[in-house]
Design an enzyme around this catalytic site. Structure first.
Site, PDB file in Angstrom:
ATOM      1  N   HIS A  55       0.800  -1.223   0.000  1.00  0.00           N
ATOM      2  CA  HIS A  55       0.000   0.000   0.000  1.00  0.00           C
ATOM      3  C   HIS A  55       0.834   1.276   0.000  1.00  0.00           C
ATOM      4  O   HIS A  55       0.629   2.150  -0.841  1.00  0.00           O
ATOM      5  CB  HIS A  55      -0.950   0.000   1.199  1.00  0.00           C
ATOM      6  CG  HIS A  55      -1.968  -1.094   1.158  1.00  0.00           C
ATOM      7  ND1 HIS A  55      -2.595  -1.570   2.290  1.00  0.00           N
ATOM      8  CD2 HIS A  55      -2.461  -1.807   0.115  1.00  0.00           C
ATOM      9  CE1 HIS A  55      -3.450  -2.530   1.939  1.00  0.00           C
ATOM     10  NE2 HIS A  55      -3.373  -2.703   0.636  1.00  0.00           N
ATOM     11  N   ASP A  83      -1.612   2.388   6.912  1.00  0.00           N
ATOM     12  CA  ASP A  83      -0.502   1.442   6.844  1.00  0.00           C
ATOM     13  C   ASP A  83       0.802   2.042   7.336  1.00  0.00           C
ATOM     14  O   ASP A  83       1.711   1.296   7.723  1.00  0.00           O
ATOM     15  CB  ASP A  83      -0.358   0.916   5.413  1.00  0.00           C
ATOM     16  CG  ASP A  83      -1.386  -0.162   5.098  1.00  0.00           C
ATOM     17  OD1 ASP A  83      -1.174  -1.306   5.512  1.00  0.00           O
ATOM     18  OD2 ASP A  83      -2.414   0.150   4.476  1.00  0.00           O
TER      19      ASP A  83
END
Length: 386
Positions: free
Chosen positions: A207, A303
């Protein structure tokens, strides 16, 4: 421990993952309570249609109309009578979730964090203790989400696929096998402890890297592209692999041999064999995922705070250099104007400063060490907030 017969499950968070889990469990015969925060937009978009229809329409690889017994923004009502509580919110919500859970949570209930990132259980326990929770609790976490899913309309969710393997661990260790059998419809596989489940987190590589290396494309007006199939080039895949190599190096320093990203892609989400680039680009579960239209997206901020920052913390404890991870935390902070080192799951914010590899492993595996750490939490730093 004898297996507990689970009848009622409280699902915390009504986004795509929460609706997929609530829908699947409803179709599987469980009584489902669904909670979401009292946000006008989310209540109108997600909760009211489910209340009006009495459940969720599930489409995709799993199909049917799933009854949802109770839908609410009141945490006490949501978890009342629940055998298992599944938290599906973003990681930045954990402190607030803990504040709402703490007055009502029973020691007989089982709390499982669904894909909480790295050190998620430690973060949640830290927040529960800081919120005044004093009882014992069976707390677990998974290494990744169970489904690839997205909300496709009012009270409607599309499940692209169920993953083939989802690791589950308990804090402290010793209850993972029991937890893996609670909801046998899920592909849970027990692992040793929450360090290995957390160090199995491939989210930062998948990500953060493509988000930042496609920043210009994402922010270009009118840009629309497939996040994995078009956004991951051979060069970007190379950086993705290098960040994943750092994760593996940290895990090995703690004595674990985690699943590599290539193995995760081919063994968990059904991607084809080949180079990392070929596996990412050829993954059917990822094929239709479109890129976000803003950098202010959970792929980047969540993330970073719950994946990359705790990886830095564990790397420091293990004295393992992680320059790629360090660079991307700095870039994410600069890009979004947020100091993720200060707000994320750092050793300082989780009261883990001064620990060694051995003492960190003792904390998550030895009940006495875990209790000693728990007693010290309330006298440490304030609750972490994103």
């Amino acid at each position: 421990m004898a297996r507990t017969k689970v009848a009622t499950v409280a699902v915390i968070g009504a986004g795509s993952s929460g609706q997929a889990i609530a829908g699947f469990l409803g179709l599987s015969g469980y009584h489902v309570n669904l909670w979401n925060r009292d946000d006008d937009g989310e209540v109108n978009q997600w909760l009211k249609p489910i209340i009006e229809r009495g459940g969720i329409s599930v489409q995709g690889t799993i199909e049917g109309f799933a009854p949802v017994r109770y839908v609410t923004t009141e945490m006490a009502d949501a978890i009342s009578g629940a055998d298992v509580i599944l938290v599906n919110t973003t990681a930045d919500a954990y402190p607030d979730i803990a504040l709402q859970l703490a007055p009502h949570l029973l020691s007989s209930q089982i709390l499982i964090l669904m894909s909480p990132g790295t050190l998620g259980s430690i973060g949640m326990w830290h927040s529960l203790v800081a919120a005044g929770y004093k009882d014992d609790l069976m707390l677990g976490e998974t290494s990744t989400t169970v489904f690839g899913s997205n909300v496709i309309g009012p009270a409607s969710v599309h499940i692209r696929a169920m993953k083939d393997r989802v690791e589950i661990a308990s804090l402290p260790s010793g209850q993972a096998d029991f937890m893996a059998g609670l909801l046998p419809e899920f592909p849970f596989v027990a692992v040793e402890d929450v360090l290995i489940s957390g160090l199995s987190n491939v989210g930062p590589a998948l990500h953060i890297v493509p988000m930042l290396l496609n920043a210009g494309r994402i922010e270009h007006p009118g840009s629309d592209f497939l996040y994995y199939a078009e956004g991951v080039t051979p060069g970007i895949a190379s950086v993705v692999g290098q960040l994943d190599d750092e994760r593996i190096a940290v895990a090995r320093a703690f004595g674990y041999e985690p699943t590599s990203l290539s193995e995760y892609l081919t063994q968990v989400v059904g991607a084809p064999q080949g180079s990392l680039y070929e596996s990412i680009r050829g993954c059917a579960m990822y094929s239709g995922i479109r890129a976000p239209d803003s950098l202010n997206h959970r792929f980047l901020w969540e993330d970073t705070l719950s994946g990359a920052v705790p990886l830095l913390a564990l790397a420091e404890i293990a004295d393992v250099p992680v320059p790629i991870c360090d660079a991307f935390v700095a870039l994410a902070s600069a890009t979004l104007g947020r100091d993720f080192r200060a707000t994320g799951r750092s050793a300082r914010n989780l009261a883990l400063e001064g620990l060694t590899v051995n003492s960190m492993k003792e904390l998550v595996n030895d009940h006495a060490s875990f209790l000693t750490w728990t007693k010290s939490v309330s006298s440490k730093l304030p609750i972490m907030r994103a």
